[in-house]
Design an enzyme around this catalytic site. Sequence first.
Site, PDB file in Angstrom:
ATOM      1  N   GLY A 246       0.916  -1.282  -0.050  1.00 28.14           N
ATOM      2  CA  GLY A 246      -0.136  -0.039   0.108  1.00 28.14           C
ATOM      3  C   GLY A 246       0.828   1.268  -0.012  1.00 28.14           C
ATOM      4  N   GLY A 473       0.932  -6.371   3.991  1.00 29.53           N
ATOM      5  CA  GLY A 473       1.974  -7.192   3.739  1.00 29.53           C
ATOM      6  C   GLY A 473       2.982  -6.950   4.785  1.00 29.53           C
ATOM      7  CB  ILE A 636      11.318  -5.612  17.928  1.00 28.67           C
ATOM      8  CG1 ILE A 636      12.098  -4.483  18.123  1.00 28.67           C
ATOM      9  CG2 ILE A 636      11.160  -6.242  16.684  1.00 28.67           C
ATOM     10  CD1 ILE A 636      11.314  -3.327  17.131  1.00 28.67           C
ATOM     11  CG  ASN A 638       7.988 -11.469  13.958  1.00 28.78           C
ATOM     12  OD1 ASN A 638       9.131 -11.839  13.765  1.00 28.78           O
ATOM     13  ND2 ASN A 638       6.947 -12.322  13.517  1.00 28.78           N
ATOM     14  N   PRO A 639      11.120  -9.866  15.271  1.00 28.89           N
ATOM     15  CG  PRO A 639      12.868 -11.005  16.228  1.00 28.89           C
ATOM     16  CD  PRO A 639      11.326 -10.625  16.380  1.00 28.89           C
ATOM     17  CB  THR A 641       7.545  -9.255  10.428  1.00 30.78           C
ATOM     18  OG1 THR A 641       7.388  -9.219  11.719  1.00 30.78           O
ATOM     19  CG2 THR A 641       7.119 -10.751   9.898  1.00 30.78           C
ATOM     20  CB  VAL A 710       9.309  -1.097  12.564  1.00 32.93           C
ATOM     21  CG1 VAL A 710       9.832  -1.290  14.077  1.00 32.93           C
ATOM     22  CG2 VAL A 710       8.435  -2.602  12.213  1.00 32.93           C
ATOM     23  N   GLY A 711       7.030   0.420  10.534  1.00 33.51           N
ATOM     24  CA  GLY A 711       6.872   0.709   9.136  1.00 33.51           C
ATOM     25  C   GLY A 711       7.685   1.745   8.430  1.00 33.51           C
ATOM     26  CD  GLU A 712       4.718   5.644   7.787  1.00 30.55           C
ATOM     27  OE1 GLU A 712       4.326   5.516   9.069  1.00 30.55           O
ATOM     28  OE2 GLU A 712       4.223   6.301   6.904  1.00 30.55           O
TER      29      GLU A 712
HETATM   30 MO1  MOS Z   1       1.697   4.787   5.228  1.00 32.54          MO
HETATM   31  S1  MOS Z   1       2.346   6.531   4.139  1.00 32.54           S
HETATM   32  O1  MOS Z   1       1.201   5.695   6.582  1.00 32.54           O
HETATM   33  O2  MOS Z   1       0.404   4.002   4.399  1.00 32.54           O
END
Ligand code: MOS
Length: 745
Positions: A246, A473, A636, A638-639, A641, A710-712
Amino acid sequence: MTKLPSIGQPVSRLEGRQKVTGSAKYAGEYNVSDLLYGYVVNSTITKGKITAIDTSAVKALKGVEAIFTHENRPSTAWFDLQYADMDAPPGTVFKPLHDNKIKFNGQPIALVVAQDFETARYAATLIKFEYEEEAFITGLVTNLDKAHEPKKGLATMLKPPPPPPVGDFEKAYSCAPVKVAAQYTHATEHHNPLEMYASTVVYEGKGKLTIYDKTQGTINSQLFVANVFGLHYKDVRVLSPFVGGGFGSGLRPQYQLFMAVMASLELKHNVRVTLDRSQMFTFGHRPQTVQNLRFAADAEGNVTAMNHSGIGETSSYEDYAEILTSWSHMLYPAKNTLFEYDLVSLDLPTPIDMRAPGGVSGMHAIECMMDELAYELKMDPLELRLKNYSETDPSTGKPYTSKALKQCYLEAAEKFGWDKRNPQPGSMQRGNKLVGYGMATGIWDAYQFPARVQVILTKEGKLILHNATTDIGTGTMTVMTQVAADEIGLPLEDITFDYGDSKKPFSMFQGGSAITSSTGVAIVAVVKELKKKIIKKAKGIKGSPFSDIKDEDIIFKDGAIALRSNPELALSFKDIMTLIKETELKAKKMAGPDVLKLKNYSKATHSASFVEVEVDKELGTITVTRAVTAVAAGRIINPKTARSQVLGSMIWGISKALHEETILDENLGKYMNANLGEYHIPVHADIHDLDVIFADEKDELINELGIKGVGEIGLVAIPAAIANAIYHATGKRINSLPIHFDALL
Ligand code: MOS
């Protein structure tokens, strides 16, 4: 079988097999009977009016069921009200097929519906549009004089404007002994998740719809459809169990959803609309930015004054704002600051959040400016960061809930071998390559949204959890299962996390690196509630050994309750369910951030990236030969993912610094490389040695789980670290991203 506690273990994705064997179904893949296929026609002009539409050639075509344009589109509730969506910036939301006006190149202007996709796509090419064109502007750099302050609205809560000035910047800057100034520009980037936008709408009769939608938020799409088409929200069900990436593009419902629902309701039929790759370039993108910075320091290297003025682009109808200029003062304790952020309205679609929106663009400029300052001071860039390190947030004076940035700097520097760096630009070489080392800091917010979860204990003693979130994902399903497993004391195999469905309890869209904290904390809360119910039921069983035991003396272990002082004395969930003769035990609970407590703190994730580049002396070609990123994001879960999230971000950082750019022809007002052949992204050969470190950061304040997301964060520091490494290699400051070889020749 994973032994508990599972939190902290590198559990592989529970849905991994479904994904790699192709049995995981995506929005455009659901086999629905009697399905009609829609294909969208996009405007070929940038601004003006449609004056005539000739569909005669299409009408003769076998298999075409309907053509929708502004001339015949069905009326919808939307056209009387101003409903937008959960991520709408202030302004007027774009309404497809609203009228004959063209606001941007690629605007959807018609939908052809046919019995198969190929016919619909072919028919779309046969419709003839006549236009009356108007003058337009699409270039940011050429229209900076038209900048205005962003309109304020609901979105301002998540994206506050820059903080007011502190001290007297101009005065402090003019008399400072050491000062630097530079301008940074960024190209447009388009989201290109593997899965393209698609909606499969199942017409259930009487205004009832089931929709398989590519989205980051099932409830966001559900409310959008219900409001726009005047349906009861309970009659609209949006499912999105698998999402092929996404990155922000799915934070707003995209126009294929509107088109598919419109056609389905009008034709009383099942309809699918899929966008193709070039159409992925006809809605939101990461905006171009121009940033002017001036930083000053005293002779000892204390940063005394910081000015950061940013200008971003938006559309003619909405004011999309990013948090671009607010970051430096969250890191460095300058006494004099001046931050500004303005927008230029262009004849382009409204930009949309793209991974670390504002953060990665702003921090690129800030951390390159810091590098320049370090050279001006003849100081090591890392030493300058440590010299200006602040345990509290200088912009608010509040303490951080936790801040392990120092560990990030030190651990990453050590692993990278920063001490082997000769600071002199151009001094390190390997054969015919100039070698450069660069470093930079990353910072990103630690959001948490309210979320509601339902939990069910089955008569077999297994747990099922329900929440509307998607898993774009990131590994959400796996991570949520781990959180529940540890809280209830059941193996992962006995837990089902059921998600991706708007019928399930509330979740915001999956964005802002916030879902692990949002849904995760709600899971802890609801499972605690369930545990109380289990204990109560167990105590009520005739002759129960737990009747007179205090709740706190009962533990949950291996799918059973047991006596804390004598774990041998246990009663399994299964036995409890049999003895109480119930088929299931349920609990439902909402959880959100502890706003009262958190208002006394600042909260952020941090990172530090160290990068090595090689620049070919003759050709100027740039290779990122190795990079180390250390992240401080609380606990963390799950280290494995989490590491994948950071690796993905690091690769995107390389891409932003060296590859990605949607090229706009200002004469045509059009993106010229709207395809993956010409829109450059890194391939395997561009990616070398990447290393991820998670700093040990304990946060007992941020939320019950001590997690920040941790996504960004893994993306934020990389572009500046690369630009700084290129300077170290070549002695050239290239402040315009992406940096291509020609800039070094
Ligand atoms: Mo992210 S830019 O917050 O989907």
